[in-house]
Design an enzyme around this catalytic site. Sequence first.
Site, PDB file in Angstrom:
ATOM      1  N   LYS A   1       7.192  26.327  20.399  1.00 46.86           N
ATOM      2  CA  LYS A   1       6.698  26.812  21.716  1.00 46.86           C
ATOM      3  C   LYS A   1       7.977  27.595  22.394  1.00 46.86           C
ATOM      4  O   LYS A   1       9.211  27.129  22.213  1.00 46.86           O
ATOM      5  CB  LYS A   1       6.256  25.902  22.485  1.00 46.86           C
ATOM      6  CG  LYS A   1       4.978  25.077  22.150  1.00 46.86           C
ATOM      7  CD  LYS A   1       4.465  23.946  23.095  1.00 46.86           C
ATOM      8  CE  LYS A   1       3.152  23.290  22.793  1.00 46.86           C
ATOM      9  NZ  LYS A   1       2.274  24.002  22.918  1.00 46.86           N
TER      10      LYS A   1
ATOM     11  N   ARG B   1      -5.873  19.401  16.836  1.00 46.16           N
ATOM     12  CA  ARG B   1      -7.157  19.416  16.038  1.00 46.16           C
ATOM     13  C   ARG B   1      -7.017  18.747  14.833  1.00 46.16           C
ATOM     14  O   ARG B   1      -7.772  18.149  14.295  1.00 46.16           O
ATOM     15  CB  ARG B   1      -7.506  20.485  16.160  1.00 46.16           C
ATOM     16  CG  ARG B   1      -6.854  21.654  15.409  1.00 46.16           C
ATOM     17  CD  ARG B   1      -7.227  23.187  15.770  1.00 46.16           C
ATOM     18  NE  ARG B   1      -6.628  23.573  17.272  1.00 46.16           N
ATOM     19  CZ  ARG B   1      -6.972  24.775  17.656  1.00 46.16           C
ATOM     20  NH1 ARG B   1      -7.765  25.719  17.197  1.00 46.16           N
ATOM     21  NH2 ARG B   1      -6.655  25.305  18.953  1.00 46.16           N
TER      22      ARG B   1
END
Length: 476
Positions: free
Chosen positions: A251, A325
């Site tokens: 990130k 996920r």
Amino acid sequence: MKINLTNTNIDKIKSDLQIVLVDNIDDVEEKELLESLGFEAHDEIIAFLPESGKIFVGFEEETYDSLAIAIATAIKKFQTTSFKSAKLDLTSLDSRVLKFIVEGTLLGAYTFDNYKSKKDKKKKQELTISIEEDSPSLDNIELNSILEESKIISKAVNKTRDMVNTTPADFYPEVMAEVAKKLAKDANIDCKIKGEKYLEKNDMNAMLSVGRASIHESQLIHLSYKPKEAKSKIVLVGKGLTYDSGGLSLKPADYMVTMKSDKSGGCAVLATIWAIAKLELPYEVHAVVGAVENMIGGDAYKPDDVLVAKNGKTIEVRNTDAEGRLVLADCLCYAQDEIDDIDYIFDYATLTGACVVGVGEYTTGIMGNDEVLKASAVSSAHNSGEYATTLDFNRFLRKSIKSEIADISNIASTRYGGAITAGLFLDNFVYEENKNKWIHFDIAGPAYVEKAWGYNPHGASGAGVRMTIEFLKSIS
Ligand code: BES
Ligand code: ZN
Ligand code: ZN
């Protein structure tokens, strides 16, 4: 903050301060003085008159939002004083609003100063609420049970806030497992903790891969509450990323800050099952949390890897920052393999930045295959004081997560609709028989907001807890 209920008339209650809720300034004796101070009967407007010992707060409607925000505004003022007691007259309002007042008080009074070297002394303050004897809508027993229930719900929300606000150095997967054990012990419920050996043995390769570069061992947490005559069986699955650096798809610096909050879904699920057990609600409830840290390192999982999830589906990793996920995929499979005859299965996750962009930072995105169930989740959220809205699946977005080399890709080929494509990814791990029993809650926005809003403080809000308790009460 201690809360007492009494049938004593407000004028006969001895206290240092009085909180007055105002929806029409004409009803107030001090009208002229208040008007000269610029006070209006609107949400979030406050005036403190120390000489008369009164805190006036405006409110617009007898709704959760309006009243909980009003009382929280007053309570925060009360907390800045050295006064010990305050009183509030509820006799002119419908006694059903007691829930809003109690939760607004306890959620509004929350502070987190564990990392301040100088801590505010926890003052022992109390609020006495005058309720009408033989109130037309509810009797004293019912009002006392609303008080007790709202106290437990607020405690669960505040527990979630404490966990989420704790830094990644102090709250990593093994700590999350220890906290889960303590909550389970306190609520007298069962707790199973599984480490990486179990994940390996049980083909939970997607979850295992995400945590591989971390120095902390990933933990699968499974709490269960089984009352004697349960009406239905509900499974709550939570994303427990104790830190999300993004992994090798690292990130940018600005986006990494606040990623201690990526465990919010898992924390909410742990506190919710604790509350359900404390409330002795008549449902069998399971909480399954994947506690993992997503880091970089020589052993990190990589974009280009293909992972095999617990249900045998192969996943092409195209971005290691879409890790939640992957963890949830295996946790959903674990829940469906280990727990039979599930009536409902809900998952909670700070899953996508796209959800925050789409619906704003205060609102949860609700996804699933059953229209009626989704609509009922939205209305329960609203009744519980949380904001939520549905995001619809469609066949075209479903196609966008196809992969050329594996069964499915962990990111979509389109940059649009990211919250929905993440939900559709999870749908691949919901078994056929459970398709219409499943709801996915993307709490990426409300779980952690870097400013105070209403009765929520800067940081963790405890999103998910209140709406889930309300939802369970409504569906079964
Ligand atoms: N934990 C983040 C999502 C998130 C973003 C939560 C902002 C709270 C606030 C998640 O793991 C993530 O990084 N998602 C990516 C997905 C993308 C790579 C497809 C995102 O949203 O950018
Ligand atoms: Zn991520
Ligand atoms: Zn994440």
